[in-house]
Scaffold this motif. Structure first.
Motif, PDB file in Angstrom:
ATOM      1  N   UNK A  90       0.725  -1.220  -0.150  1.00 26.77           N
ATOM      2  CA  UNK A  90      -0.032   0.411   0.099  1.00 26.77           C
ATOM      3  C   UNK A  90       1.075   1.067  -0.261  1.00 26.77           C
ATOM      4  N   UNK A  91       1.985   0.996  -0.209  1.00 26.44           N
ATOM      5  CA  UNK A  91       3.043   2.418   0.303  1.00 26.44           C
ATOM      6  C   UNK A  91       2.777   3.188  -0.837  1.00 26.44           C
ATOM      7  N   UNK A  92       2.673   2.737  -2.282  1.00 30.81           N
ATOM      8  CA  UNK A  92       1.905   3.623  -3.084  1.00 30.81           C
ATOM      9  C   UNK A  92       1.317   4.812  -3.234  1.00 30.81           C
ATOM     10  N   UNK A  93       0.629   4.493  -2.402  1.00 29.17           N
ATOM     11  CA  UNK A  93      -0.271   4.927  -2.232  1.00 29.17           C
ATOM     12  C   UNK A  93       0.033   6.225  -1.082  1.00 29.17           C
ATOM     13  N   UNK A  94       0.641   6.299  -0.202  1.00 30.68           N
ATOM     14  CA  UNK A  94       0.801   7.268   0.717  1.00 30.68           C
ATOM     15  C   UNK A  94       1.120   8.274   0.018  1.00 30.68           C
ATOM     16  N   UNK A  95       1.104   9.553   0.614  1.00 32.09           N
ATOM     17  CA  UNK A  95       1.371  10.727   0.104  1.00 32.09           C
ATOM     18  C   UNK A  95      -0.059  11.540  -0.060  1.00 32.09           C
ATOM     19  N   UNK A  96      -0.007  13.133  -0.919  1.00 38.86           N
ATOM     20  CA  UNK A  96      -1.231  13.320  -1.386  1.00 38.86           C
ATOM     21  C   UNK A  96      -1.490  13.133  -2.654  1.00 38.86           C
ATOM     22  N   UNK A  97      -3.195  14.116  -3.284  1.00 32.18           N
ATOM     23  CA  UNK A  97      -3.079  13.524  -4.087  1.00 32.18           C
ATOM     24  C   UNK A  97      -4.161  14.775  -4.262  1.00 32.18           C
ATOM     25  N   UNK A  98      -4.688  14.570  -5.886  1.00 34.30           N
ATOM     26  CA  UNK A  98      -5.399  15.644  -6.170  1.00 34.30           C
ATOM     27  C   UNK A  98      -6.497  14.884  -7.265  1.00 34.30           C
ATOM     28  N   UNK A  99      -8.055  15.452  -6.225  1.00 33.54           N
ATOM     29  CA  UNK A  99      -8.906  14.619  -7.001  1.00 33.54           C
ATOM     30  C   UNK A  99      -9.693  14.972  -8.035  1.00 33.54           C
ATOM     31  N   UNK A 155      -9.160  16.971  -2.997  1.00 39.82           N
ATOM     32  CA  UNK A 155      -7.220  16.523  -2.451  1.00 39.82           C
ATOM     33  C   UNK A 155      -8.376  15.381  -1.407  1.00 39.82           C
ATOM     34  N   UNK A 156      -6.723  14.875  -1.382  1.00 42.35           N
ATOM     35  CA  UNK A 156      -7.044  13.383  -0.829  1.00 42.35           C
ATOM     36  C   UNK A 156      -5.396  12.982   0.322  1.00 42.35           C
ATOM     37  N   UNK A 157      -5.398  12.241   1.455  1.00 42.65           N
ATOM     38  CA  UNK A 157      -3.969  12.333   1.559  1.00 42.65           C
ATOM     39  C   UNK A 157      -4.211  11.356   2.235  1.00 42.65           C
ATOM     40  N   UNK A 158      -3.116   9.953   2.238  1.00 44.19           N
ATOM     41  CA  UNK A 158      -2.983   8.814   2.297  1.00 44.19           C
ATOM     42  C   UNK A 158      -2.164   8.657   3.019  1.00 44.19           C
ATOM     43  N   UNK A 159      -1.890   7.861   4.431  1.00 38.42           N
ATOM     44  CA  UNK A 159      -0.721   8.690   5.511  1.00 38.42           C
ATOM     45  C   UNK A 159      -1.128   7.423   6.407  1.00 38.42           C
ATOM     46  N   UNK A 160      -0.144   6.498   6.987  1.00 34.93           N
ATOM     47  CA  UNK A 160       0.400   5.305   7.613  1.00 34.93           C
ATOM     48  C   UNK A 160      -0.149   6.378   9.112  1.00 34.93           C
ATOM     49  N   UNK A 161      -1.142   5.820   9.904  1.00 35.24           N
ATOM     50  CA  UNK A 161      -1.337   5.706  11.362  1.00 35.24           C
ATOM     51  C   UNK A 161      -1.417   4.389  11.970  1.00 35.24           C
ATOM     52  N   UNK A 162      -1.026   4.195  13.468  1.00 30.18           N
ATOM     53  CA  UNK A 162      -1.142   4.030  14.550  1.00 30.18           C
ATOM     54  C   UNK A 162       0.529   2.064  14.263  1.00 30.18           C
ATOM     55  N   UNK A 219      -4.478   5.338   6.616  1.00 31.51           N
ATOM     56  CA  UNK A 219      -5.744   6.164   6.544  1.00 31.51           C
ATOM     57  C   UNK A 219      -6.013   6.764   4.922  1.00 31.51           C
ATOM     58  N   UNK A 220      -7.279   7.778   5.003  1.00 31.68           N
ATOM     59  CA  UNK A 220      -6.993   8.118   4.171  1.00 31.68           C
ATOM     60  C   UNK A 220      -8.506   8.954   4.153  1.00 31.68           C
ATOM     61  N   UNK A 221      -7.280  10.660   3.953  1.00 34.95           N
ATOM     62  CA  UNK A 221      -8.265  11.525   4.417  1.00 34.95           C
ATOM     63  C   UNK A 221      -8.734  12.620   2.696  1.00 34.95           C
ATOM     64  N   UNK A 222     -10.394  12.151   2.761  1.00 37.00           N
ATOM     65  CA  UNK A 222     -10.529  13.497   1.575  1.00 37.00           C
ATOM     66  C   UNK A 222     -11.209  14.711   1.355  1.00 37.00           C
ATOM     67  N   UNK A 223     -10.815  15.306   1.219  1.00 36.40           N
ATOM     68  CA  UNK A 223     -11.857  16.629   0.525  1.00 36.40           C
ATOM     69  C   UNK A 223     -12.726  17.398  -0.240  1.00 36.40           C
ATOM     70  N   UNK A 224     -13.663  15.966  -0.488  1.00 31.98           N
ATOM     71  CA  UNK A 224     -14.332  15.436  -1.888  1.00 31.98           C
ATOM     72  C   UNK A 224     -14.213  16.589  -2.901  1.00 31.98           C
TER      73      UNK A 224
END
Length: 151
Positions: free
Chosen positions: A13-22, A35-42, A48-53
């Protein structure tokens, strides 16, 4: 599933990590951008994926976990409407898939699936959400998303 296999599944899943324009294409509406951000947690045990849709989609949060029985993934989805859904997820050979065909934390008025394909450089994901009204109905394209690394 042992710890080594679990870590190997997470590493994919590392390929997803980072900041993305959606960029989103909704039927009958002009394209919109979020915008979307994928980041490792815990301690790197969950993605974790956070999206400002892009409008009209709701802002959302998702947590990806390794399914210890299958070695695949679960995708726990939460959004600003209060919707909670659980998708099965696969991630292999440059293709990211989500599927929801049974009721879970919320009713299932329609089935959903997402198929996202990575560009060769890994900096773009072209994805399509499909939906089906019931088990016998054909899948219909719902939303087209393009993720582009960086914002």
């Amino acid at each position: 599933m042992d710890a080594t296999a679990r870590q190997a599944a997470l590493k994919k899943l590392d390929v997803l990590v980072g900041d993305w324009v959606v960029e989103a294409e909704f039927a009958g509406l002009p394209p919109s951008v979020g915008r979307c951000v994928f980041e490792w947690t815990l301690d790197g045990q969950f993605l974790l994926q956070r999206t400002q849709a892009p409008q009209p989609a709701p802002d959302s949060l998702a947590i990806v976990a390794v399914d210890p029985e299958t070695g695949e993934y679960t995708y726990h989805y939460y959004d600003a409407r209060g919707v909670v859904r659980l998708y099965s997820m696969t991630f292999a050979d440059g293709t990211w898939r989500l599927l929801r065909e049974t009721p879970d934390f919320s009713p299932l008025p329609f089935r959903q699936r997402f198929t996202g394909r990575f560009s060769e450089d890994g900096d773009t994901i072209h994805g399509v959400w499909d939906r089906s009204k019931d088990d016998s109905a054909a899948w219909e394209k719902d939303i087209v998303f393009t993720y582009r690394r960086g914002y």
